[in-house]
Design an enzyme around this catalytic site. Sequence first.
Site, PDB file in Angstrom:
ATOM      1  N   TRP A   1       0.681  -1.056   0.042  1.00  0.00           N
ATOM      2  CA  TRP A   1       0.003   0.165  -0.145  1.00  0.00           C
ATOM      3  C   TRP A   1       0.493   1.143  -0.151  1.00  0.00           C
ATOM      4  O   TRP A   1       0.275   2.017  -0.632  1.00  0.00           O
ATOM      5  CB  TRP A   1      -0.940  -0.244   1.129  1.00  0.00           C
ATOM      6  CG  TRP A   1      -1.687  -0.973   1.140  1.00  0.00           C
ATOM      7  CD1 TRP A   1      -2.594  -2.014   1.934  1.00  0.00           C
ATOM      8  CD2 TRP A   1      -2.790  -1.576  -0.073  1.00  0.00           C
ATOM      9  NE1 TRP A   1      -3.485  -2.744   1.608  1.00  0.00           N
ATOM     10  CE2 TRP A   1      -3.870  -2.868   0.661  1.00  0.00           C
ATOM     11  CE3 TRP A   1      -3.439  -0.576  -1.465  1.00  0.00           C
ATOM     12  CZ2 TRP A   1      -4.741  -2.691  -0.511  1.00  0.00           C
ATOM     13  CZ3 TRP A   1      -4.402  -0.571  -2.137  1.00  0.00           C
ATOM     14  CH2 TRP A   1      -5.400  -2.179  -1.715  1.00  0.00           C
TER      15      TRP A   1
ATOM     16  N   ASP B   1      -1.598   6.439   6.035  1.00  0.00           N
ATOM     17  CA  ASP B   1      -2.495   5.592   5.732  1.00  0.00           C
ATOM     18  C   ASP B   1      -3.014   4.520   6.997  1.00  0.00           C
ATOM     19  O   ASP B   1      -2.078   3.992   7.136  1.00  0.00           O
ATOM     20  CB  ASP B   1      -2.352   4.867   4.384  1.00  0.00           C
ATOM     21  CG  ASP B   1      -3.194   4.235   4.524  1.00  0.00           C
ATOM     22  OD1 ASP B   1      -4.089   3.366   4.553  1.00  0.00           O
ATOM     23  OD2 ASP B   1      -2.809   3.445   3.046  1.00  0.00           O
TER      24      ASP B   1
ATOM     25  N   LYS C   1     -12.392  -1.489   6.391  1.00  0.00           N
ATOM     26  CA  LYS C   1     -11.408  -2.893   6.703  1.00  0.00           C
ATOM     27  C   LYS C   1     -12.054  -2.605   8.085  1.00  0.00           C
ATOM     28  O   LYS C   1     -12.924  -3.562   8.694  1.00  0.00           O
ATOM     29  CB  LYS C   1      -9.992  -2.158   6.482  1.00  0.00           C
ATOM     30  CG  LYS C   1      -9.337  -1.374   5.337  1.00  0.00           C
ATOM     31  CD  LYS C   1      -8.864  -3.282   4.763  1.00  0.00           C
ATOM     32  CE  LYS C   1      -8.904  -3.276   3.194  1.00  0.00           C
ATOM     33  NZ  LYS C   1      -7.802  -2.443   2.597  1.00  0.00           N
TER      34      LYS C   1
HETATM   35  C1  LIG Z   1      -7.629  -1.649   1.328  1.00  0.00           C
HETATM   36  C2  LIG Z   1      -6.400  -0.336   2.084  1.00  0.00           C
HETATM   37  C3  LIG Z   1      -6.131   0.296   0.641  1.00  0.00           C
HETATM   38  C4  LIG Z   1      -6.907   0.493  -0.613  1.00  0.00           C
HETATM   39  O1  LIG Z   1      -8.645   0.548  -0.043  1.00  0.00           O
HETATM   40  P1  LIG Z   1      -9.696   0.883  -1.378  1.00  0.00           P
HETATM   41  O2  LIG Z   1     -10.100   2.107  -0.660  1.00  0.00           O
HETATM   42  O3  LIG Z   1      -9.183  -0.215  -1.813  1.00  0.00           O
HETATM   43  O4  LIG Z   1      -8.635   1.615  -2.430  1.00  0.00           O
HETATM   44  C5  LIG Z   1      -5.052   1.941   0.986  1.00  0.00           C
HETATM   45  N1  LIG Z   1      -4.216   1.377   1.836  1.00  0.00           N
HETATM   46  C6  LIG Z   1      -4.445   0.062   2.768  1.00  0.00           C
HETATM   47  C7  LIG Z   1      -3.607   0.252   4.096  1.00  0.00           C
HETATM   48  C8  LIG Z   1      -5.587  -0.356   3.261  1.00  0.00           C
HETATM   49  O5  LIG Z   1      -5.419  -1.552   3.891  1.00  0.00           O
END
Ligand SMILES: *Cc1c(COP(=O)(O)O)cnc(C)c1O
Length: 360
Positions: free
Chosen positions: A101, A171, A195
């Site tokens: 990511w 993030d 998530k």
């Molecule tokens: C799942 C995830 C993303 C991407 O999320 P999407 O909504 O699928 O674009 C980005 N960063 C992390 C840490 C993730 O777990």
Amino acid sequence: MGRVYNFSAGPAMLPVEVLEEAARDMLDYHGCGQSVMEMSHRSAEFKAIIEEAEKDLRDLLDIPDNYKVLFMQGGGSQQFAAVPLNLAKNGVADYIITGQWSKKAAKEAEKYLRVNRIASSEDKTYSYIPDCSDLPVDEDADYVYICENNTIYGTKYKTLPDTKGKPLVADVSSCFLSEKHDVTKYGILWGGVQKNVGPAGCAIVIIREDLIREDINPATPVMMNYKITADNGSLYNTPPCYVIYICGLVFKWLKKMGGLDEMKRRNEEKAAILYDYLDQSRLFRGTVEKASRSIMNVPFVTGDKEMDAKFVKEAAEAGLVNLKGHRTVGGMRASIYNAMPKEGVEALVRFMKEFEEANL
Ligand SMILES: *Cc1c(COP(=O)(O)O)cnc(C)c1O
């Protein structure tokens, strides 16, 4: 089939109480004769929903007044572009690469500014968090970027990097609200909600006000513009109303459960059940350095691909689903977010013990 224990990394389990409340509200939200999916985003009902969601989130995280909360579309990946577009001033940013990511985020950012990769754990398949106590932070860096919890590899920063005064952008998609983040340590913390918070389709961006600027790259799409989003209370266009509503219910559920310190206690307790077993198992082993272990995503392997596949299949038959590891890593991964009850982790460990007995 009744409800399963879903160990998916995302979209992931939601609290049953939240789903039940949403079901009760489905046809007639609070006596207004329609569902949240049908109502105008300019209605008094929806205004109350989004305002209350923000208020509850602020309570949960003690978000200071000089931070804005933005509900944005495009999930997590859109922020990979939104961050550099909105923050570029000198046109340089430092990225710490701890998995797919952050790697993807850096690659996307490179379209808009110069990216320095100032630390990485790629040398050991991202199985640890590098030492970030004395990084070669660029004097001109507009920000330092991390992915705080690495969903795929199962690592988490236990201490945040020393950014030498530059704004930290994190993030937090897969650890959002798993514990009480100290918001004041970040310039931005943002998370895709699917998530640990709600259904897919939204990212929540918590941003320090002074980082919201007007004089940004003029090619920035309106939909990624933090200033326009903030000035319009996340209602520049029709937002993902239903997603925001469910997130709001989850915030209320978290408050009812005792808030984020209590969630942290529960999450640590759940993770310990699984890690303690992995540490003494003769068949399974964790893949991450102990000091960097995530309490949200727990990858593990047997060391034998066929055995891994057999385990994933038999676990699913026992109602323990989505245990297959990410396609780039293999093996297994148990994602045990806030909504995964302790009973689910106990059921998994019980099943792993039985499987170990039967297959060793
Ligand atoms: C799942 C995830 C993303 C991407 O999320 P999407 O909504 O699928 O674009 C980005 N960063 C992390 C840490 C993730 O777990």
